[in-house]
Design an enzyme around this catalytic site. Structure first.
Site, short mmCIF file in Angstrom:
data_model
loop_
_atom_site.label_atom_id
_atom_site.label_comp_id
_atom_site.label_asym_id
_atom_site.label_seq_id
_atom_site.Cartn_x
_atom_site.Cartn_y
_atom_site.Cartn_z
N HIS A 1 -2.80 -13.75 0.17
CA HIS A 1 -1.49 -13.32 0.69
C HIS A 1 -1.30 -14.46 1.88
O HIS A 1 -2.01 -14.59 2.89
CB HIS A 1 -1.49 -11.99 1.58
CG HIS A 1 -1.74 -10.87 0.55
ND1 HIS A 1 -0.89 -10.40 -0.41
CD2 HIS A 1 -2.99 -10.16 0.46
CE1 HIS A 1 -1.79 -9.51 -1.05
NE2 HIS A 1 -2.71 -9.21 -0.58
N TYR B 1 -2.24 -7.61 10.28
CA TYR B 1 -2.89 -7.61 8.99
C TYR B 1 -4.51 -7.05 9.29
O TYR B 1 -4.90 -6.29 8.87
CB TYR B 1 -3.11 -8.95 8.27
CG TYR B 1 -3.50 -8.89 6.83
CD1 TYR B 1 -2.73 -8.79 5.70
CD2 TYR B 1 -4.78 -9.25 6.70
CE1 TYR B 1 -3.39 -8.77 4.50
CE2 TYR B 1 -5.50 -9.19 5.53
CZ TYR B 1 -4.55 -9.17 4.26
OH TYR B 1 -5.23 -9.06 3.02
N HIS C 1 0.92 -1.18 0.04
CA HIS C 1 0.06 0.24 0.09
C HIS C 1 0.94 1.19 -0.20
O HIS C 1 0.84 2.01 0.85
CB HIS C 1 -0.88 0.00 1.10
CG HIS C 1 -2.11 -0.84 1.15
ND1 HIS C 1 -2.96 -1.13 2.15
CD2 HIS C 1 -2.60 -1.45 0.00
CE1 HIS C 1 -3.91 -2.03 1.63
NE2 HIS C 1 -3.90 -2.29 0.43
N GLU D 1 -7.71 -4.91 -6.82
CA GLU D 1 -6.73 -4.37 -6.25
C GLU D 1 -5.61 -4.82 -7.28
O GLU D 1 -5.45 -5.99 -7.36
CB GLU D 1 -6.59 -4.40 -4.76
CG GLU D 1 -5.64 -3.16 -4.23
CD GLU D 1 -5.77 -3.03 -2.86
OE1 GLU D 1 -6.43 -3.65 -2.19
OE2 GLU D 1 -4.75 -1.93 -2.38
N ASP E 1 -2.58 -5.54 -6.53
CA ASP E 1 -1.72 -6.71 -6.33
C ASP E 1 -2.37 -8.00 -6.67
O ASP E 1 -1.59 -9.00 -6.61
CB ASP E 1 -1.37 -6.75 -4.81
CG ASP E 1 -2.92 -6.49 -3.78
OD1 ASP E 1 -3.61 -6.01 -4.37
OD2 ASP E 1 -2.79 -7.01 -2.84
N HIS F 1 -11.02 -9.75 -6.36
CA HIS F 1 -10.67 -8.44 -6.15
C HIS F 1 -10.02 -7.63 -7.08
O HIS F 1 -9.23 -8.43 -7.81
CB HIS F 1 -10.01 -8.69 -4.96
CG HIS F 1 -9.70 -7.31 -4.07
ND1 HIS F 1 -10.38 -6.22 -4.09
CD2 HIS F 1 -8.45 -7.11 -3.19
CE1 HIS F 1 -9.63 -5.29 -3.62
NE2 HIS F 1 -8.58 -5.86 -2.89
N ASP G 1 -8.32 -11.37 0.19
CA ASP G 1 -7.64 -10.66 1.13
C ASP G 1 -8.00 -11.26 2.72
O ASP G 1 -6.95 -11.28 3.50
CB ASP G 1 -7.78 -9.32 1.19
CG ASP G 1 -7.25 -8.54 0.13
OD1 ASP G 1 -5.95 -9.06 -0.29
OD2 ASP G 1 -7.35 -7.47 -0.43
N HIS H 1 -11.67 -6.12 1.52
CA HIS H 1 -11.82 -4.76 2.21
C HIS H 1 -12.10 -3.69 1.32
O HIS H 1 -12.16 -2.41 1.35
CB HIS H 1 -10.50 -4.46 2.84
CG HIS H 1 -9.33 -4.33 1.89
ND1 HIS H 1 -8.57 -3.30 1.95
CD2 HIS H 1 -8.95 -5.06 0.54
CE1 HIS H 1 -7.65 -3.38 0.74
NE2 HIS H 1 -7.96 -4.45 0.46
FE1 FEO Z 1 -6.65 -5.63 -1.34
FE2 FEO Z 1 -4.41 -7.76 -1.49
O1 FEO Z 1 -5.31 -6.49 -2.03
#
Ligand code: FEO
Length: 395
Positions: free
Chosen positions: A227, A194, A23, A81, A83, A79, A166, A147
């Site tokens: 992750h 996290y 981030h 995002e 990553d 998702h 996530d 999230h």
């Molecule tokens: Fe919300 Fe691992 O990205």
């Protein structure tokens, strides 16, 4: 190289040992991390998520060495995002018509980032499913605000794998993939960090979502997040922990965070810590200099605390900038049900405790009445105030 998860399900992500922040610089990475993508080779071949853009060529080459890309029947984007979606443009460049299953909000986030409205999106919502052959299905569960508004999870029947994206993740590299192969202390410390630093603002939704998932009566054998370690040994333990963490979790701990110019405010911080320990010997006390300590580590300790004390000297009729920026992050995390006290030294005008009080109230803390506003260095009267502050925090 792909790695076996179970039966015809493989991990095909990026084990990112070199990552040091996430981030931007908002989240520190101390033990590596991973972006987990998964390849399913049942009668249908399915890819779940991709990896971050800097690894896109490596990812697609790796995928290509394991499977004929043209045989991928569809992609699931849990998702949008970057990553998880960052390798999508490279991949779609090779297989442009492949269907992408995702939520309506993910169409927005993916289109907004990559400008390919023509991609073959298949919008899904909770309860929708798709057959992958061999008697197995993928069932979609929207995870709105866990999230991002576009987040979802995918459950694979028969193999009973929840691809949770996530949720339930950790920024922690485990080359052997599984929680039973990880260092247990690190694993749980990273899972807690996290949660505290990413998911805490959405705690009410976490509780609701877990209630909803529980009501679905899914038999979950594996939780495969996007992750960190895959939970295969007692996978429900992380769900139980999330449930506990989502309900204004706290231990008997008080955390003191401060910054200082000439060590006066530091001295008060240490006196408060000593006094709390004297008054309440069982209470854990932790003290951090805000400008010298990883902010995610402090926030993790605040997550665990029932009360905090925050100190800054007065500078320019306000706070040290280190404390000001730190308070912005504190507010973002939306901690609830915690007391706070304020303290600080001043030479001339002395506004810092007033500003701290306002900022902590605004961040959702219940700020106690007593405070230590110390002109220059501590005198007898200030030591008495230390006792009042410690008492108010321990009550
Ligand atoms: Fe919300 Fe691992 O990205």
């Amino acid at each position: 190289m792909k790695k076996l998860v179970k039966n015809n399900v493989y991990w095909i992500g990026k084990m990112d040992w070199e990552l040091v922040s996430f981030h931007g610089a908002d989240y520190s990475i101390n033990h590596g991390s991973s972006q987990n993508a998964y390849l399913i080779t049942e009668e249908k071949t399915v890819l779940i998520d991709t990896v971050w853009k800097p690894h896109s060529v490596e990812f697609v080459n790796n995928l290509e060495s394991e499977v004929d890309l043209n045989k991928i029947d569809f992609i699931i984007m849990n998702h949008g995002e970057v990553d998880h979606s960052g390798s999508l443009p490279t991949l779609m460049g090779k297989i442009p018509n492949t269907p992408i299953y995702c939520t309506a909000n993910a169409v927005k986030s993916l289109t907004g980032q990559y400008h390919h409205p023509e991609w073959n999106y298949k919008v899904v919502k909770t309860g929708d499913s798709v057959d992958i052959g061999n008697g197995k299905k993928l069932v979609f569960v929207e995870m709105r605000m866990l999230h991002w508004p576009d987040s979802m999870a995918t459950f694979m029947t028969k193999d009973n794998i929840l691809f949770s994206n996530d949720a339930f993740g950790q920024h922690y590299a485990v080359e052997e993939l599984f929680n039973d192969k990880a260092d247990t202390c690190l694993l749980w410390a990273e899972a807690l960090k996290y949660y505290a630093n990413i998911l805490n603002p959405f705690s009410q939704l976490v509780k609701k979502k877990i209630d909803e998932i529980t009501a679905l009566n899914l038999s979950i054998d594996i939780i495969a997040p996007s992750h960190g370690a895959i939970w295969r040994d007692n996978p429900l333990e992380i769900i139980e922990k999330y449930y506990e963490w989502s309900q204004n979790y706290q231990q008997d701990q008080i955390t003191i965070a401060y910054d200082t110019m000439w060590e006066g405010t530091m001295q008060i911080a240490h006196k408060i810590g000593e006094e709390i320990s004297r008054l309440s010997p069982n209470t854990k006390v932790k003290i951090f200099n805000i400008s010298k300590t990883d902010k995610n580590d402090i926030m993790t300790e605040i997550f665990k605390s029932k009360a905090i004390a925050v100190g800054s000297p007065t500078v320019g009729q306000s706070l040290l900038s280190s404390v000001g920026g730190w308070l912005d992050f504190l507010k973002e995390l939306k901690f609830k049900n915690k007391k706070a006290a304020v303290f600080g030294c001043y030479g001339w005008s002395g506004e810092s405790t007033k500003v701290l009080r306002e900022r902590l109230n605004d961040a959702g803390f219940e700020v106690v009445g007593p405070e230590i506003k110390c002109n220059w260095n501590m005198i007898e009267e200030d030591y008495q105030k230390v006792t009042e502050v410690a008492n108010a925090l321990c009550e």
